[in-house]
Design an enzyme around this catalytic site. Structure first.
Site, PDB file in Angstrom:
ATOM      1  N   ARG A 171      69.793  98.051  89.970  1.00 27.04           N
ATOM      2  CA  ARG A 171      70.317  97.409  88.773  1.00 27.04           C
ATOM      3  C   ARG A 171      71.758  97.820  88.488  1.00 27.04           C
ATOM      4  O   ARG A 171      72.439  97.205  87.675  1.00 27.04           O
ATOM      5  CB  ARG A 171      69.448  97.776  87.564  1.00 27.04           C
ATOM      6  CG  ARG A 171      68.010  97.312  87.648  1.00 27.04           C
ATOM      7  CD  ARG A 171      67.184  97.763  86.453  1.00 27.04           C
ATOM      8  NE  ARG A 171      67.617  97.107  85.216  1.00 27.04           N
ATOM      9  CZ  ARG A 171      68.211  97.739  84.223  1.00 27.04           C
ATOM     10  NH1 ARG A 171      68.509  99.018  84.311  1.00 27.04           N
ATOM     11  NH2 ARG A 171      68.545  97.094  83.117  1.00 27.04           N
ATOM     12  N   ARG A 175      81.306  97.079  92.141  1.00 28.76           N
ATOM     13  CA  ARG A 175      82.296  96.014  92.290  1.00 28.76           C
ATOM     14  C   ARG A 175      83.522  96.514  93.031  1.00 28.76           C
ATOM     15  O   ARG A 175      83.981  97.629  92.786  1.00 28.76           O
ATOM     16  CB  ARG A 175      82.733  95.498  90.921  1.00 28.76           C
ATOM     17  CG  ARG A 175      81.619  94.923  90.074  1.00 28.76           C
ATOM     18  CD  ARG A 175      82.192  94.119  88.919  1.00 28.76           C
ATOM     19  NE  ARG A 175      81.118  93.682  88.027  1.00 28.76           N
ATOM     20  CZ  ARG A 175      80.800  94.296  86.893  1.00 28.76           C
ATOM     21  NH1 ARG A 175      81.486  95.359  86.511  1.00 28.76           N
ATOM     22  NH2 ARG A 175      79.831  93.833  86.143  1.00 28.76           N
ATOM     23  N   ARG A 248      58.736 108.273  80.469  1.00 36.56           N
ATOM     24  CA  ARG A 248      59.800 109.180  80.063  1.00 36.56           C
ATOM     25  C   ARG A 248      60.094 108.917  78.600  1.00 36.56           C
ATOM     26  O   ARG A 248      60.085 107.767  78.139  1.00 36.56           O
ATOM     27  CB  ARG A 248      61.070 108.965  80.893  1.00 36.56           C
ATOM     28  CG  ARG A 248      60.914 109.337  82.340  1.00 36.56           C
ATOM     29  CD  ARG A 248      60.666 110.824  82.542  1.00 36.56           C
ATOM     30  NE  ARG A 248      61.873 111.618  82.245  1.00 36.56           N
ATOM     31  CZ  ARG A 248      61.896 112.950  82.264  1.00 36.56           C
ATOM     32  NH1 ARG A 248      60.782 113.630  82.494  1.00 36.56           N
ATOM     33  NH2 ARG A 248      63.018 113.592  82.019  1.00 36.56           N
ATOM     34  N   ARG A 279      73.758 111.595  77.734  1.00 34.39           N
ATOM     35  CA  ARG A 279      74.941 110.868  77.280  1.00 34.39           C
ATOM     36  C   ARG A 279      75.170 111.093  75.792  1.00 34.39           C
ATOM     37  O   ARG A 279      74.271 111.547  75.065  1.00 34.39           O
ATOM     38  CB  ARG A 279      74.830 109.378  77.572  1.00 34.39           C
ATOM     39  CG  ARG A 279      73.679 108.653  76.879  1.00 34.39           C
ATOM     40  CD  ARG A 279      73.639 107.190  77.291  1.00 34.39           C
ATOM     41  NE  ARG A 279      72.587 106.450  76.600  1.00 34.39           N
ATOM     42  CZ  ARG A 279      72.382 105.146  76.700  1.00 34.39           C
ATOM     43  NH1 ARG A 279      73.170 104.426  77.494  1.00 34.39           N
ATOM     44  NH2 ARG A 279      71.422 104.540  76.043  1.00 34.39           N
ATOM     45  N   GLU A 305      71.627 112.291  73.657  1.00 32.26           N
ATOM     46  CA  GLU A 305      70.318 111.859  74.151  1.00 32.26           C
ATOM     47  C   GLU A 305      69.793 112.852  75.186  1.00 32.26           C
ATOM     48  O   GLU A 305      70.494 113.190  76.144  1.00 32.26           O
ATOM     49  CB  GLU A 305      70.410 110.463  74.775  1.00 32.26           C
ATOM     50  CG  GLU A 305      70.842 109.396  73.776  1.00 32.26           C
ATOM     51  CD  GLU A 305      70.800 107.995  74.355  1.00 32.26           C
ATOM     52  OE1 GLU A 305      70.301 107.836  75.490  1.00 32.26           O
ATOM     53  OE2 GLU A 305      71.272 107.069  73.674  1.00 32.26           O
ATOM     54  N   TYR A 353      59.929  97.984  82.685  1.00 32.47           N
ATOM     55  CA  TYR A 353      61.190  98.033  81.969  1.00 32.47           C
ATOM     56  C   TYR A 353      61.701  96.611  81.759  1.00 32.47           C
ATOM     57  O   TYR A 353      61.825  95.843  82.708  1.00 32.47           O
ATOM     58  CB  TYR A 353      62.234  98.841  82.739  1.00 32.47           C
ATOM     59  CG  TYR A 353      63.539  98.939  81.978  1.00 32.47           C
ATOM     60  CD1 TYR A 353      63.712  99.933  81.026  1.00 32.47           C
ATOM     61  CD2 TYR A 353      64.559  98.018  82.169  1.00 32.47           C
ATOM     62  CE1 TYR A 353      64.878 100.016  80.291  1.00 32.47           C
ATOM     63  CE2 TYR A 353      65.736  98.087  81.441  1.00 32.47           C
ATOM     64  CZ  TYR A 353      65.886  99.092  80.508  1.00 32.47           C
ATOM     65  OH  TYR A 353      67.036  99.155  79.776  1.00 32.47           O
ATOM     66  N   ASP A 355      64.853  94.389  79.893  1.00 33.90           N
ATOM     67  CA  ASP A 355      66.027  94.223  79.062  1.00 33.90           C
ATOM     68  C   ASP A 355      65.642  93.350  77.873  1.00 33.90           C
ATOM     69  O   ASP A 355      64.648  92.612  77.912  1.00 33.90           O
ATOM     70  CB  ASP A 355      67.165  93.558  79.850  1.00 33.90           C
ATOM     71  CG  ASP A 355      67.848  94.517  80.809  1.00 33.90           C
ATOM     72  OD1 ASP A 355      67.922  95.717  80.496  1.00 33.90           O
ATOM     73  OD2 ASP A 355      68.288  94.059  81.882  1.00 33.90           O
TER      74      ASP A 355
END
Length: 373
Positions: A171, A175, A248, A279, A305, A353, A355
């Site tokens: 995911r 680039r 998790r 983060r 977090e 999971y 989005d």
């Protein structure tokens, strides 16, 4: 029965289904274990800043139907997700792009970056990646894996990268351009005024009961409705009768600071293994740090977090989709198919999971088949 549908959970899945069911003329009751609607996308105003209480949520999608749908309930700002990776004080652009490769190797052209990645892939002898570590090295080379992937991933999942499935890292955008936009999405932004307001508008006119533990009062609530839409953990629904699925969890430390700018970016990932948190989120940059009058705010809110293994009493966030848990989920799924009047929908009920846009798309498809056929 008083209701056509009892909807367990007032997150995205529950709110979308409730809205569509009511629009189709159905009698709907929504119950929610927390004292607030919106599930994990819940936001609240702290000193004029919309704080994402359960982690950062940036809406992005390539699905025109979903984008049109959410805009019925909220105006979206133009926020573009451009995280920064901090490795022991070295700062790198995410997603991995030419800025990242220039900082890591000093290269200035896509061809130079490609040659280094290809050489490191060959040195690792990877042909068909079997795990996350091999997949990451094949995508971005060993240097970037060691500095920017390994530590962060092992903190997040609590497992060695060689024990994690390869698909997790697929995911991650890579680039060979100078493009810092994390998502490959046509549409992107955050609701002005926060997600909670958006969910409240979806639920406008619908009976919602907060602080209700469905599983503790299952018979009582099942008797109220012809069908149940269940969005909670599938293993909990069946009393963990086949054993618990693994998740998790995440712990958040929120802090209001008397300064206008803490880190200069909404999201900074700490990718070394030694830093205990994964983060830091600085929430004001999701909405450009301005109050309703357009004035710069003299304070800020940050959230650290910390990832951890789920245990009873914790909030389950990420399903651990390894071989063992996938097999166990399939057994629970077989039990679910025997529940004639119960629909299992969403991240926890389907043990995957999602989005945000995928949750909405999945729920709208369910509504198409049940309500609009």
């Amino acid at each position: 029965m008083k209701y056509d549908y009892l909807i367990v959970g007032a997150g995205l899945c529950g709110a979308v289904f409730a809205h569509e069911a009511r629009a189709a003329g159905k009698r709907v009751l929504v119950i929610e274990k927390r004292q607030s609607v919106a599930g994990n996308v819940y936001t609240e105003s702290v000193e004029g800043i919309q704080v994402h209480r359960y982690g950062a949520h940036i809406f992005h999608t390539n699905n025109p139907r979903v984008w049109e749908y959410v805009q019925r309930f909220a105006q979206f700002n133009r926020y573009t997700n451009s995280p920064v990776a901090n490795y022991r004080g070295e700062l790198y652009s995410l997603p991995f792009n030419m800025y990242t490769f220039n900082k890591m190797w000093g290269v200035t052209t896509p061809q130079e970056a490609e040659r280094i990645i290809e050489r490191q892939r060959e040195e690792a002898g990877i042909s068909e990646p079997r795990n996350l570590e091999e997949q990451a090295i094949s995508l971005v080379g060993r240097d970037i894996f060691e500095k920017l992937v390994k530590g962060y991933t092992e903190k997040q999942w609590g497992r060695d990268c060689r024990e994690l499935p390869a698909f997790i890292i697929k995911r991650l955008p890579v680039r060979l351009t100078f493009d810092n936009n994390y998502f490959n999405a046509l549409y992107q932004g955050i609701p002005t005024g926060g997600y909670t307001r958006m969910i409240e508008r979806m639920l406008d006119g619908i009976e919602v009961r907060l602080g209700v533990d469905y599983l503790a009062h299952k018979e009582e609530y099942d008797a109220l409705a012809a069908k149940v839409v269940y969005t909670g953990p599938i293993d909990a629904y069946f009393g963990h009768s086949l054993g618990p699925l693994q998740y998790r969890s995440v712990r958040f430390e929120h802090e209001l600071l008397e300064m206008s700018n803490y880190q200069g970016n909404a999201v900074v990932n700490y990718t070394d293994r030694e830093t205990p948190f994964t983060r830091i989120i600085e929430h004001k940059w999701f909405e450009f740090g301005r109050d309703a009058e357009g004035n710069d705010l003299p304070h800020t809110v940050i959230s650290r977090e910390y990832s951890s293994e789920w245990k009873p009493g914790d909030e389950p966030y990420y399903p651990v989709n390894d071989e063992r848990n996938t097999a166990l989920y399939q057994r629970y799924r077989a039990l679910a198919e025997g529940e004639e009047n119960v629909l299992f929908c969403g991240r926890l009920a389907e043990y995957r999971y999602y989005d945000m846009d995928a949750v909405i798309a999945r729920t709208l498809e369910l509504c198409d088949s049940l309500l609009h056929a």
